[in-house]
Design a protein around this motif. Structure first.
Motif, mmCIF file in Angstrom:
data_model
loop_
_atom_site.group_PDB
_atom_site.id
_atom_site.type_symbol
_atom_site.label_atom_id
_atom_site.label_comp_id
_atom_site.label_asym_id
_atom_site.label_seq_id
_atom_site.Cartn_x
_atom_site.Cartn_y
_atom_site.Cartn_z
ATOM 1 N N UNK A 54 -2.679 6.680 -6.398
ATOM 2 C CA UNK A 54 -1.261 6.860 -6.072
ATOM 3 C C UNK A 54 -1.146 8.015 -5.097
ATOM 4 N N UNK A 55 -0.396 7.789 -4.032
ATOM 5 C CA UNK A 55 -0.175 8.824 -3.024
ATOM 6 C C UNK A 55 1.314 8.895 -2.751
ATOM 7 N N UNK A 56 1.875 10.071 -2.885
ATOM 8 C CA UNK A 56 3.298 10.259 -2.594
ATOM 9 C C UNK A 56 3.470 10.385 -1.089
ATOM 10 N N UNK A 57 4.343 9.610 -0.536
ATOM 11 C CA UNK A 57 4.583 9.655 0.898
ATOM 12 C C UNK A 57 4.101 8.385 1.565
ATOM 13 N N UNK A 58 4.383 8.304 2.859
ATOM 14 C CA UNK A 58 3.998 7.126 3.625
ATOM 15 C C UNK A 58 2.530 7.197 4.008
ATOM 16 N N UNK A 69 -8.549 12.635 -2.901
ATOM 17 C CA UNK A 69 -8.603 11.169 -2.864
ATOM 18 C C UNK A 69 -10.051 10.754 -2.622
ATOM 19 N N UNK A 70 -10.598 10.003 -3.565
ATOM 20 C CA UNK A 70 -11.988 9.557 -3.448
ATOM 21 C C UNK A 70 -12.104 8.480 -2.377
ATOM 22 N N UNK A 71 -13.018 8.709 -1.441
ATOM 23 C CA UNK A 71 -13.277 7.700 -0.423
ATOM 24 C C UNK A 71 -14.684 7.159 -0.628
ATOM 25 N N UNK A 72 -14.911 5.984 -0.083
ATOM 26 C CA UNK A 72 -16.189 5.297 -0.241
ATOM 27 C C UNK A 72 -16.721 4.961 1.149
ATOM 28 N N UNK A 73 -17.945 5.363 1.433
ATOM 29 C CA UNK A 73 -18.521 5.085 2.746
ATOM 30 C C UNK A 73 -18.973 3.630 2.812
ATOM 31 N N UNK A 74 -18.889 3.077 4.009
ATOM 32 C CA UNK A 74 -19.368 1.718 4.247
ATOM 33 C C UNK A 74 -20.859 1.821 4.565
ATOM 34 N N UNK A 75 -21.711 1.160 3.776
ATOM 35 C CA UNK A 75 -23.156 1.281 3.998
ATOM 36 C C UNK A 75 -23.568 0.817 5.394
ATOM 37 N N UNK A 76 -24.488 1.556 5.992
ATOM 38 C CA UNK A 76 -25.060 1.219 7.297
ATOM 39 C C UNK A 76 -24.041 1.189 8.430
ATOM 40 N N UNK A 77 -22.890 1.792 8.248
ATOM 41 C CA UNK A 77 -21.862 1.830 9.297
ATOM 42 C C UNK A 77 -21.320 3.251 9.392
ATOM 43 N N UNK A 83 -10.701 3.524 1.211
ATOM 44 C CA UNK A 83 -10.164 3.734 -0.126
ATOM 45 C C UNK A 83 -8.998 2.776 -0.288
ATOM 46 N N UNK A 84 -8.463 2.731 -1.487
ATOM 47 C CA UNK A 84 -7.273 1.925 -1.751
ATOM 48 C C UNK A 84 -6.188 2.889 -2.198
ATOM 49 N N UNK A 85 -5.096 2.926 -1.441
ATOM 50 C CA UNK A 85 -3.992 3.842 -1.715
ATOM 51 C C UNK A 85 -2.714 3.020 -1.879
ATOM 52 N N UNK A 86 -2.056 3.231 -3.006
ATOM 53 C CA UNK A 86 -0.816 2.490 -3.293
ATOM 54 C C UNK A 86 -1.024 0.982 -3.106
ATOM 55 N N UNK A 87 -2.190 0.508 -3.576
ATOM 56 C CA UNK A 87 -2.568 -0.908 -3.514
ATOM 57 C C UNK A 87 -2.767 -1.431 -2.094
#
Length: 104
Positions: A54-58, A69-77, A83-87
């Motif tokens: 959940x992220x408050x704001x646009x 906010x946890x982010x996930x790296x794209x392998x080999x790129x 990440x997924x924020x507010x779906x």
């Protein structure tokens, strides 16, 4: 008579060139402010199952997400994380957490 013919020719050329210019279409492959993602990045991100935060704001291109906010790296790129924020799935710069594209 000669002046009338020249004036008519000048007006005709002006009108024709204006009409021609209006029919020219320029196609921009990426809307201003966005990037063209490699297809494999988009496919990978859309297939991953990660929880939404959940992220408050646009959330728009250019938004810098907090370090919490946890982010996930794209392998080999290199240079792509997500990440997924507010779906909504978003592509971010791994170093800055700045949103560079929102996937729909």
């Amino acid at each position: 008579m000669r002046k009338t013919m020249l004036a008519t020719a000048a007006v005709t050329l002006t009108v024709c060139s204006t009409a021609f210019a209006q029919s020219t279409v320029i196609v921009d492959p990426a809307p201003t402010g966005s990037i063209v993602l490699p297809g494999e990045v988009r496919t990978y991100v859309m297939e991953q199952q990660v929880p939404s935060v959940v992220y408050e704001g646009d959330v728009v291109v250019g938004t810098t997400l907090p370090e919490t906010v946890e982010i996930h790296e794209v392998p080999d790129m290199d240079g792509y994380a997500y990440t997924v924020v507010n779906n909504r799935r978003v592509i971010v710069e791994p170093q800055t957490h700045r949103v560079i594209q929102i996937l729909e």
